[in-house]
Scaffold this active site. Structure first.
Site, PDB file in Angstrom:
ATOM      1  N   ARG A  46      33.362 -22.142  46.244  1.00  0.00           N
ATOM      2  CA  ARG A  46      32.261 -21.387  46.838  1.00  0.00           C
ATOM      3  C   ARG A  46      31.045 -22.286  46.934  1.00  0.00           C
ATOM      4  O   ARG A  46      31.033 -23.385  46.357  1.00  0.00           O
ATOM      5  CB  ARG A  46      31.976 -20.114  46.023  1.00  0.00           C
ATOM      6  CG  ARG A  46      31.902 -20.420  44.515  1.00  0.00           C
ATOM      7  CD  ARG A  46      30.886 -19.665  43.783  1.00  0.00           C
ATOM      8  NE  ARG A  46      29.561 -19.875  44.295  1.00  0.00           N
ATOM      9  CZ  ARG A  46      28.818 -20.960  44.055  1.00  0.00           C
ATOM     10  NH1 ARG A  46      29.261 -21.968  43.320  1.00  0.00           N
ATOM     11  NH2 ARG A  46      27.599 -21.059  44.563  1.00  0.00           N
ATOM     12  N   GLY A  47      30.014 -21.743  47.618  1.00  0.00           N
ATOM     13  CA  GLY A  47      28.850 -22.583  47.909  1.00  0.00           C
ATOM     14  C   GLY A  47      29.061 -23.156  49.305  1.00  0.00           C
ATOM     15  O   GLY A  47      30.172 -23.650  49.618  1.00  0.00           O
ATOM     16  N   ALA A  48      28.037 -23.068  50.152  1.00  0.00           N
ATOM     17  CA  ALA A  48      28.219 -23.400  51.563  1.00  0.00           C
ATOM     18  C   ALA A  48      28.814 -24.801  51.794  1.00  0.00           C
ATOM     19  O   ALA A  48      29.835 -24.936  52.496  1.00  0.00           O
ATOM     20  CB  ALA A  48      26.881 -23.227  52.291  1.00  0.00           C
ATOM     21  N   ARG A  76      35.377 -17.022  55.465  1.00  0.00           N
ATOM     22  CA  ARG A  76      34.125 -16.353  55.082  1.00  0.00           C
ATOM     23  C   ARG A  76      33.162 -16.505  56.268  1.00  0.00           C
ATOM     24  O   ARG A  76      33.099 -17.586  56.865  1.00  0.00           O
ATOM     25  CB  ARG A  76      33.515 -16.964  53.803  1.00  0.00           C
ATOM     26  CG  ARG A  76      34.332 -16.662  52.542  1.00  0.00           C
ATOM     27  CD  ARG A  76      33.593 -17.081  51.287  1.00  0.00           C
ATOM     28  NE  ARG A  76      32.549 -16.141  50.905  1.00  0.00           N
ATOM     29  CZ  ARG A  76      31.639 -16.385  49.952  1.00  0.00           C
ATOM     30  NH1 ARG A  76      31.653 -17.541  49.311  1.00  0.00           N
ATOM     31  NH2 ARG A  76      30.736 -15.481  49.640  1.00  0.00           N
ATOM     32  N   GLN A  79      26.837 -16.027  39.640  1.00  0.00           N
ATOM     33  CA  GLN A  79      26.893 -17.485  39.858  1.00  0.00           C
ATOM     34  C   GLN A  79      25.775 -18.205  39.103  1.00  0.00           C
ATOM     35  O   GLN A  79      25.937 -19.362  38.709  1.00  0.00           O
ATOM     36  CB  GLN A  79      26.782 -17.814  41.351  1.00  0.00           C
ATOM     37  CG  GLN A  79      27.995 -17.441  42.186  1.00  0.00           C
ATOM     38  CD  GLN A  79      27.861 -16.068  42.807  1.00  0.00           C
ATOM     39  OE1 GLN A  79      27.209 -15.190  42.241  1.00  0.00           O
ATOM     40  NE2 GLN A  79      28.476 -15.859  43.950  1.00  0.00           N
ATOM     41  N   ASP A 106      22.894 -20.673  53.094  1.00  0.00           N
ATOM     42  CA  ASP A 106      24.216 -20.580  53.716  1.00  0.00           C
ATOM     43  C   ASP A 106      24.149 -20.739  55.227  1.00  0.00           C
ATOM     44  O   ASP A 106      25.132 -21.141  55.853  1.00  0.00           O
ATOM     45  CB  ASP A 106      24.886 -19.260  53.336  1.00  0.00           C
ATOM     46  CG  ASP A 106      25.293 -19.295  51.875  1.00  0.00           C
ATOM     47  OD1 ASP A 106      24.455 -18.993  51.005  1.00  0.00           O
ATOM     48  OD2 ASP A 106      26.441 -19.690  51.602  1.00  0.00           O
ATOM     49  N   ASN A 111      20.928 -16.605  52.397  1.00  0.00           N
ATOM     50  CA  ASN A 111      21.373 -17.143  51.109  1.00  0.00           C
ATOM     51  C   ASN A 111      21.857 -15.969  50.269  1.00  0.00           C
ATOM     52  O   ASN A 111      21.813 -14.805  50.692  1.00  0.00           O
ATOM     53  CB  ASN A 111      20.237 -17.921  50.426  1.00  0.00           C
ATOM     54  CG  ASN A 111      20.736 -18.710  49.220  1.00  0.00           C
ATOM     55  OD1 ASN A 111      21.733 -19.426  49.317  1.00  0.00           O
ATOM     56  ND2 ASN A 111      20.092 -18.577  48.083  1.00  0.00           N
ATOM     57  N   LYS A 112      22.290 -16.268  49.071  1.00  0.00           N
ATOM     58  CA  LYS A 112      22.865 -15.256  48.179  1.00  0.00           C
ATOM     59  C   LYS A 112      21.998 -14.010  48.081  1.00  0.00           C
ATOM     60  O   LYS A 112      20.771 -14.121  48.006  1.00  0.00           O
ATOM     61  CB  LYS A 112      23.071 -15.905  46.801  1.00  0.00           C
ATOM     62  CG  LYS A 112      23.637 -15.030  45.724  1.00  0.00           C
ATOM     63  CD  LYS A 112      24.895 -14.312  46.108  1.00  0.00           C
ATOM     64  CE  LYS A 112      26.011 -15.214  46.584  1.00  0.00           C
ATOM     65  NZ  LYS A 112      27.110 -14.435  47.267  1.00  0.00           N
TER      66      LYS A 112
HETATM   67  O1  MRU Z   1      28.966 -16.417  47.630  1.00  0.00           O
HETATM   68  P1  MRU Z   1      28.666 -17.829  47.229  1.00  0.00           P
HETATM   69  O2  MRU Z   1      28.719 -18.046  45.766  1.00  0.00           O
HETATM   70  O3  MRU Z   1      29.474 -18.819  48.022  1.00  0.00           O
HETATM   71  O4  MRU Z   1      27.146 -18.032  47.675  1.00  0.00           O
HETATM   72  C1  MRU Z   1      26.571 -19.298  47.502  1.00  0.00           C
HETATM   73  C2  MRU Z   1      25.126 -19.336  47.834  1.00  0.00           C
HETATM   74  O5  MRU Z   1      24.549 -18.400  48.315  1.00  0.00           O
HETATM   75  C3  MRU Z   1      24.434 -20.657  47.642  1.00  0.00           C
HETATM   76  O6  MRU Z   1      23.103 -20.463  47.305  1.00  0.00           O
HETATM   77  C4  MRU Z   1      24.497 -21.453  48.953  1.00  0.00           C
HETATM   78  O7  MRU Z   1      25.804 -21.502  49.433  1.00  0.00           O
HETATM   79  C5  MRU Z   1      23.984 -22.825  48.786  1.00  0.00           C
HETATM   80  S1  MRU Z   1      25.102 -23.854  47.875  1.00  0.00           S
HETATM   81  C6  MRU Z   1      24.460 -25.406  47.861  1.00  0.00           C
END
Ligand code: MRU
Length: 354
Positions: free
Chosen positions: A49-51, A94, A202, A243, A253-254
């Site tokens: 996970r994470g963009a 996703r 997270q 994201d 973002n999250k």
């Molecule tokens: O659902 P996730 O855990 O993939 O969400 C991740 C985020 O929102 C992060 O802040 C974003 O991807 C930046 S990661 C460098």
């Protein structure tokens, strides 16, 4: 400390290995992805996970697809059709983080750019592995540059972050978290606060874990405590990841980021976003056009697997929200800091000005 949460094992017919982030911080276990459905499942269930990290996983997923075609002995035309069908499965695993489609499409373009003539699928697999490795290596370098640019503008004093944006979420040291760790490595000392980041924690599970691994003291708070914390004056700046960022600077973002940005503005605390250029989607004018992933209700009703709401209660579970550009002091990219956050400035810093 994990230098990378993703790695490729073997030659172009090998496999992708990734840390199962759903099990952290209790244990470190690696998932081996020998086929595309396993990669897609890992992305959908947030094992990776994470963009930027899902973009890298998508790129290696393309190599996995080519490996499937090689092992099945497919001729070039069938192999190409197979890889392109798998590309769509990967790109759509996703919807919100644009890095995933960006990386998969870059791999597809690399196939298109191969010299004309019949290239055996094994040759396509070799080329795709080189492309995926390039995307991974580039991200490592981008993280370093983001950390450096961000440390230079990070206000002195306590820092609050949201979700996880570190080594687990990227191919390198991270984005927003790299800003914090770079400032720390520069010798600066400050309090680091991490929102727990409901519903999947997270911040508590991953960001706090990464910081503890690095020996950087971290204080975890409930997301709902952020307003009170900001009011105490202990936070000089907020820094979060992204994201997807649209042409006007609106940033997905999250979930919880938007509320945090409003709280930061209300308390006069500068709010920064840190993201590589691969997170920008300049084809969209504003954040209203960003698709927001909605996830299953159990994540809300059963946090960490424990029932916390009565049977029969419904749940609202958007995984992301959009922070309008006007609430963002600056966007920290590998090219420098976009400040103020305006469409012209974005194009100028990203080098896409016409
Ligand atoms: O659902 P996730 O855990 O993939 O969400 C991740 C985020 O929102 C992060 O802040 C974003 O991807 C930046 S990661 C460098």
């Amino acid at each position: 400390m994990i230098p990378t949460s993703l790695r490729w094992v073997g030659d172009a017919t090998g496999h992708l290995k990734l840390v199962d982030q759903t099990l952290l911080p209790a244990r470190i276990a690696w998932v081996a992805c020998h086929d595309v459905p396993t990669v897609v499942e890992a992305i959908k269930s947030l094992r990776v996970r994470g963009a930027p990290a899902i973009g890298i996983a998508g790129a290696y997923g393309m190599v996995v697809a080519a490996g499937e075609a090689v092992r099945a002995g497919m001729p070039t035309d069938k192999g190409m059709a197979h890889i392109l069908a798998r590309a769509e499965d990967l790109a759509t695993a996703r919807p919100t983080a644009v890095n995933l489609r960006w990386a998969v499409e870059r791999c597809v373009r690399a196939i298109d750019a191969m010299p004309p003539g019949t290239i055996p699928v094994r040759g396509i697999a070799d080329m795709l592995l080189a492309e995926a490795r390039a995307i991974h290596d580039e991200d490592r370098r981008l993280c370093e540059a983001i950390g450096r640019h961000g440390a230079d503008v990070l206000p002195h004093g306590g820092v609050l972050t949201h979700c996880n944006t570190g080594a687990l979420a990227t191919g390198g040291a991270g984005t927003a978290l790299a800003v914090i760790t770079t400032a720390w490595d520069d010798g600066r000392r400050f309090e680091v606060f991490a929102d727990e980041t409901r519903p999947l924690f997270q911040g508590a599970r991953l960001t706090a874990w990464e910081l503890v691994q690095r020996g950087i003291p971290v204080t975890v708070l409930c997301d709902s405590a952020a307003g009170h914390l900001l009011k105490t004056g202990r936070v000089a700046g907020c820094v979060v990841g992204a994201d997807r960022i649209t042409a006007n600077g609106d940033t997905a973002n999250k979930i919880g980021t938007y509320a945090l940005a409003i709280l930061a503005e209300a308390h006069g605390v500068p709010f920064y976003v840190a993201a590589p250029s691969s997170t920008f989607d300049l084809s969209l004018d504003s954040g209203d056009q960003i698709p927001i992933e909605e996830r299953g209700s159990l994540e809300v009703t059963h946090p960490l697997g424990t029932p916390a709401a009565p049977e029969g209660a419904f749940a609202f579970n958007p995984a992301f929200d959009v922070t309008p550009a006007r609430l963002i002091r600056g966007i920290i990219t590998e090219h420098g800091v976009i400040e103020p956050v305006t469409p012209d400035r974005i194009r100028a810093v990203l080098g896409t000005a016409s």
